[in-house]
Motif scaffolding. Sequence first.
Motif, mmCIF file in Angstrom:
data_model
loop_
_atom_site.group_PDB
_atom_site.id
_atom_site.type_symbol
_atom_site.label_atom_id
_atom_site.label_comp_id
_atom_site.label_asym_id
_atom_site.label_seq_id
_atom_site.Cartn_x
_atom_site.Cartn_y
_atom_site.Cartn_z
ATOM 1 N N GLY A 10 81.063 35.877 -27.595
ATOM 2 C CA GLY A 10 81.999 35.048 -26.399
ATOM 3 C C GLY A 10 83.455 35.604 -26.441
ATOM 4 N N SER A 11 83.828 35.661 -25.228
ATOM 5 C CA SER A 11 85.185 36.332 -25.300
ATOM 6 C C SER A 11 86.046 35.484 -24.513
ATOM 7 C CB SER A 11 85.123 37.784 -24.371
ATOM 8 O OG SER A 11 84.709 37.505 -23.086
ATOM 9 N N ILE A 32 80.869 40.371 -28.363
ATOM 10 C CA ILE A 32 79.698 40.273 -27.387
ATOM 11 C C ILE A 32 79.999 39.651 -26.257
ATOM 12 C CG2 ILE A 32 77.229 40.420 -26.950
ATOM 13 C CD1 ILE A 32 76.849 40.706 -30.060
ATOM 14 N N LYS A 34 78.605 38.595 -21.776
ATOM 15 C CA LYS A 34 77.891 39.102 -20.448
ATOM 16 C C LYS A 34 79.251 39.474 -19.391
ATOM 17 C CE LYS A 34 75.941 35.017 -21.044
ATOM 18 N NZ LYS A 34 75.105 33.723 -20.872
ATOM 19 N N GLY A 38 85.893 34.719 -20.187
ATOM 20 C CA GLY A 38 85.681 33.247 -20.644
ATOM 21 C C GLY A 38 85.926 32.318 -19.437
ATOM 22 N N THR A 39 85.553 30.922 -19.479
ATOM 23 C CA THR A 39 85.474 30.208 -18.498
ATOM 24 C C THR A 39 86.935 29.829 -18.025
ATOM 25 O OG1 THR A 39 83.594 29.288 -19.418
ATOM 26 C CG2 THR A 39 84.684 27.742 -18.156
ATOM 27 N N CYS A 40 87.792 29.491 -19.048
ATOM 28 C CA CYS A 40 89.288 29.084 -18.574
ATOM 29 C C CYS A 40 89.769 30.103 -17.428
ATOM 30 C CB CYS A 40 89.942 28.968 -19.727
ATOM 31 S SG CYS A 40 91.669 28.471 -19.441
ATOM 32 N N LYS A 43 86.575 30.779 -14.264
ATOM 33 C CA LYS A 43 85.965 30.001 -13.467
ATOM 34 C C LYS A 43 86.200 28.536 -13.847
ATOM 35 C CE LYS A 43 81.965 32.677 -14.335
ATOM 36 N NZ LYS A 43 80.731 33.175 -14.920
ATOM 37 N N LYS A 48 91.358 26.900 -10.755
ATOM 38 C CA LYS A 48 91.477 25.481 -10.509
ATOM 39 C C LYS A 48 93.092 25.172 -10.321
ATOM 40 C CE LYS A 48 92.534 22.803 -13.408
ATOM 41 N NZ LYS A 48 91.552 22.014 -14.409
ATOM 42 N N ALA A 112 73.730 37.864 -26.280
ATOM 43 C CA ALA A 112 73.350 38.073 -27.780
ATOM 44 C C ALA A 112 72.361 36.912 -28.003
ATOM 45 C CB ALA A 112 74.491 37.973 -28.591
ATOM 46 N N PHE A 179 88.411 18.811 -8.002
ATOM 47 C CA PHE A 179 88.194 19.503 -6.809
ATOM 48 C C PHE A 179 87.811 18.861 -5.679
ATOM 49 C CE2 PHE A 179 86.474 22.648 -10.202
ATOM 50 C CZ PHE A 179 87.390 23.833 -9.462
ATOM 51 N N GLN A 268 70.338 30.427 -25.100
ATOM 52 C CA GLN A 268 69.973 31.932 -25.198
ATOM 53 C C GLN A 268 69.703 32.483 -26.700
ATOM 54 O OE1 GLN A 268 72.382 33.775 -22.275
ATOM 55 N NE2 GLN A 268 70.633 33.914 -20.800
ATOM 56 N N LEU A 269 70.575 31.613 -27.455
ATOM 57 C CA LEU A 269 70.991 32.267 -28.656
ATOM 58 C C LEU A 269 69.953 32.402 -29.735
ATOM 59 C CD1 LEU A 269 74.517 30.461 -29.314
ATOM 60 C CD2 LEU A 269 74.199 32.908 -28.756
ATOM 61 N N ASP A 302 84.194 25.403 -27.086
ATOM 62 C CA ASP A 302 83.244 24.077 -26.437
ATOM 63 C C ASP A 302 81.740 24.091 -27.248
ATOM 64 O OD1 ASP A 302 85.303 23.888 -24.690
ATOM 65 O OD2 ASP A 302 84.234 24.391 -22.966
ATOM 66 N N THR A 311 90.962 23.979 -23.490
ATOM 67 C CA THR A 311 91.188 25.609 -23.806
ATOM 68 C C THR A 311 91.878 25.814 -25.083
ATOM 69 O OG1 THR A 311 91.049 26.422 -21.651
ATOM 70 C CG2 THR A 311 92.538 27.353 -22.798
HETATM 71 C C1 LIG Z 1 86.138 23.869 -13.574
HETATM 72 C C2 LIG Z 1 86.710 23.872 -15.026
HETATM 73 C C3 LIG Z 1 87.895 23.686 -15.236
HETATM 74 C C4 LIG Z 1 88.520 23.499 -16.275
HETATM 75 N N1 LIG Z 1 89.952 23.259 -16.667
HETATM 76 C C5 LIG Z 1 90.330 23.036 -17.621
HETATM 77 C C6 LIG Z 1 91.954 22.606 -17.875
HETATM 78 O O1 LIG Z 1 92.527 22.550 -16.812
HETATM 79 N N2 LIG Z 1 92.440 22.680 -19.050
HETATM 80 C C7 LIG Z 1 91.470 22.879 -20.116
HETATM 81 O O2 LIG Z 1 92.150 22.514 -21.308
HETATM 82 N N3 LIG Z 1 90.463 23.354 -20.235
HETATM 83 C C8 LIG Z 1 90.028 23.217 -18.966
HETATM 84 N N4 LIG Z 1 88.500 23.451 -18.842
HETATM 85 C C9 LIG Z 1 87.679 23.666 -20.003
HETATM 86 C C10 LIG Z 1 88.046 25.092 -20.660
HETATM 87 O O3 LIG Z 1 87.441 26.286 -19.798
HETATM 88 C C11 LIG Z 1 86.774 25.367 -21.918
HETATM 89 O O4 LIG Z 1 87.513 24.412 -22.949
HETATM 90 C C12 LIG Z 1 87.336 26.644 -22.366
HETATM 91 O O5 LIG Z 1 87.087 27.632 -21.563
HETATM 92 C C13 LIG Z 1 86.597 26.739 -23.784
HETATM 93 O O6 LIG Z 1 86.733 28.110 -24.352
HETATM 94 P P1 LIG Z 1 85.519 28.693 -25.266
HETATM 95 O O7 LIG Z 1 86.348 30.190 -25.740
HETATM 96 O O8 LIG Z 1 85.112 27.879 -26.131
HETATM 97 O O9 LIG Z 1 84.400 29.119 -24.248
HETATM 98 P P2 LIG Z 1 84.460 29.669 -22.735
HETATM 99 O O10 LIG Z 1 85.664 30.300 -22.281
HETATM 100 O O11 LIG Z 1 83.249 29.193 -21.961
HETATM 101 O O12 LIG Z 1 83.945 31.244 -23.240
HETATM 102 C C14 LIG Z 1 82.460 31.511 -23.727
HETATM 103 C C15 LIG Z 1 81.934 33.089 -23.351
HETATM 104 O O13 LIG Z 1 81.018 33.267 -23.984
HETATM 105 C C16 LIG Z 1 79.987 33.862 -23.389
HETATM 106 N N5 LIG Z 1 78.574 33.862 -23.598
HETATM 107 C C17 LIG Z 1 77.819 32.757 -23.367
HETATM 108 N N6 LIG Z 1 76.622 32.702 -24.058
HETATM 109 C C18 LIG Z 1 76.681 34.239 -24.340
HETATM 110 C C19 LIG Z 1 75.628 34.926 -25.205
HETATM 111 N N7 LIG Z 1 74.451 34.438 -25.413
HETATM 112 N N8 LIG Z 1 75.831 36.500 -25.449
HETATM 113 C C20 LIG Z 1 77.223 36.782 -25.242
HETATM 114 N N9 LIG Z 1 78.002 36.123 -24.713
HETATM 115 C C21 LIG Z 1 77.817 34.689 -24.388
HETATM 116 C C22 LIG Z 1 80.336 33.487 -21.896
HETATM 117 O O14 LIG Z 1 80.090 34.534 -20.934
HETATM 118 C C23 LIG Z 1 81.879 33.357 -21.851
HETATM 119 O O15 LIG Z 1 82.603 34.368 -21.655
HETATM 120 C C24 LIG Z 1 87.740 23.651 -17.575
HETATM 121 C C25 LIG Z 1 86.483 23.764 -17.293
HETATM 122 C C26 LIG Z 1 85.972 23.998 -16.394
HETATM 123 C C27 LIG Z 1 84.386 24.503 -16.078
#
Ligand SMILES: Cc1cc2nc3c(=O)[nH]c(=O)nc-3n(C[C@H](O)[C@H](O)[C@H](O)COP(=O)(O)OP(=O)(O)OC[C@H]3O[C@@H](n4cnc5c(N)ncnc54)[C@H](O)[C@@H]3O)c2cc1C
Length: 446
Positions: A10-11, A32, A34, A38-40, A43, A48, A112, A179, A268-269, A302, A311
Amino acid sequence: MKKFQVIVIGSGPAGSGIAHKCAKEGKKVAVIDKEFGGTCALKGCTPKKVLAVSSEILRYACHLNGKGVKDVNVELDWGSLMHFKRSFTELTPMHTKEGFKKAGIEVIEGAAQFVNNNTLEVNGEQYEAEHIAIATGAVAAELPIEGYEHLITSDELLELDKVPKRVAFVGGGYIAFEFAQILKKCGCEVTLLEAADQPLSGFDPFLASRLIESFQMDNLEVRTGIQVEKIEKQEDEFVISGKHSAGELEVRCDLAIHGAGRMPNIAQLHLENADIAFSKKGITVNDHLQSVSNSMIYAAGDVADTGYPFTLVADYEGRIVANNIFDADKQKSSYMGVPFVLFTNPKMASVGKSEEELIANKVKYEKKQADTSHWLIARSLQENVSGYKVLIGEKGKILGAHLVGPKADEVINGFAMAMQHNLSVNDLKKTFLSYPSAFAEIRKMI
Ligand SMILES: Cc1cc2nc3c(=O)[nH]c(=O)nc-3n(C[C@H](O)[C@H](O)[C@H](O)COP(=O)(O)OP(=O)(O)OC[C@H]3O[C@@H](n4cnc5c(N)ncnc54)[C@H](O)[C@@H]3O)c2cc1C
Ligand SMILES: NC(=O)c1ccc[n+]([C@@H]2O[C@H](COP(=O)([O-])OP(=O)(O)OC[C@H]3O[C@@H](n4cnc5c(N)ncnc54)[C@H](O)[C@@H]3O)[C@@H](O)[C@H]2O)c1
């Protein structure tokens, strides 16, 4: 088979932090993903916020129409908003990968899965590591609703080039509220269908009720106590049916959106291949963010069962993991004073304990509470939903702060900083601040 000291899955903010910090300390690291970034960044928070800023400017331009502003166009254009949004997101995967490569981190593209305790498989290739950090984030939760596959997620919403007339959200939490207003300003009729009687349960109930009232005043329909049972596609519309306290529910819409929570992204892990314990809330970790069942594995962000899916908490947990992987003197994670913000207009924000928690735990507190719509910042924007509740304990320490208002996202940081650095209300009152500013209004709240 390629071997590393650390592999990060996850990146996003959690995984990126772990990979960069470990590489800086001279470790052999691979990351690693896909889709890199990352989500923040791709997406979540970033796109947002780009949309929410336009919606905010339009709201206050409308409020000031005839008070210095004239000829305000009352609609946003979803198509050009998406175009603008892409200018923030489309280069992120490339920049993220380049950043890793520059830092000497191996980039592996794909999904992965665990083969055994210290081996992962990606696209048929195997990779071994002394330690593996899981930072795979969260995805929209599966729902026990017939026809649930008709719901689009916020990820898909952010890829639409056009939005239809009638939109319904199943769920009324962060995603739906944030939204809904943007879609309304793009000309949609929006309905929120929330299961609980009181939506936005993590926030102060009184301030949340004021925000919800303002949604209703703006013709955004927030329906509570709803049990959605079925979503059907009928010709070119969706029919959402179920129950509410007064009987049967039927809502017809052109687009049905998932706003009913997210779950840890672990499907998927194949965690069972590496004996990694997990629950519905995520990977079970100890205070050091180390798996309770496999000490070679760490989890952050998360996907970890730590309870703060935001985030900057993911970023913080990433730093703790990077430290703890190779250090015998392990750091403990601590979540004192994590602020959270609902990016609606006006915004709502909280940090620390709620009044209900203090009462339940018989903690003594002094309450400061007021409507601030007549204070300079809110009044200059003609925002009539603005107020606060600050809960102060012994020695003037902030126990909790709860805000609604146009700058609540910024002002809450003052309270968060006070809580995290053990400052008292006297310390805050003595601090030089810029004036006039929303932040300086803190002094009148304590
Ligand atoms: C619409 C929306 C709005 C948001 N707004 C806010 C906000 O305003 N403020 C805030 O603090 N938080 C917000 N969040 C929450 C925030 O995005 C997350 O808390 C944050 O991104 C978590 O970071 P992370 O690194 O744990 O995971 P993520 O950012 O989700 O990154 C996980 C990565 O792992 C990768 N991955 C998953 N499974 C696999 C696998 N099997 N193999 C390889 N890679 C994999 C994914 O592709 C992804 O790139 C929002 C979330 C959403 C959905
Ligand atoms: N500003 C931010 O920090 C921000 C913004 C967006 C998302 N996020 C993160 O993403 C997560 C997910 O956001 P979300 O809005 O999907 O979830 P949420 O947890 O904020 O809200 C989900 C809501 O859906 C309701 N619900 C659950 N099942 C339902 C059903 N079957 N029918 C009707 N209602 C139902 C719940 O009662 C709850 O009110 C958040 O918890 C947060 O961590 C954060």
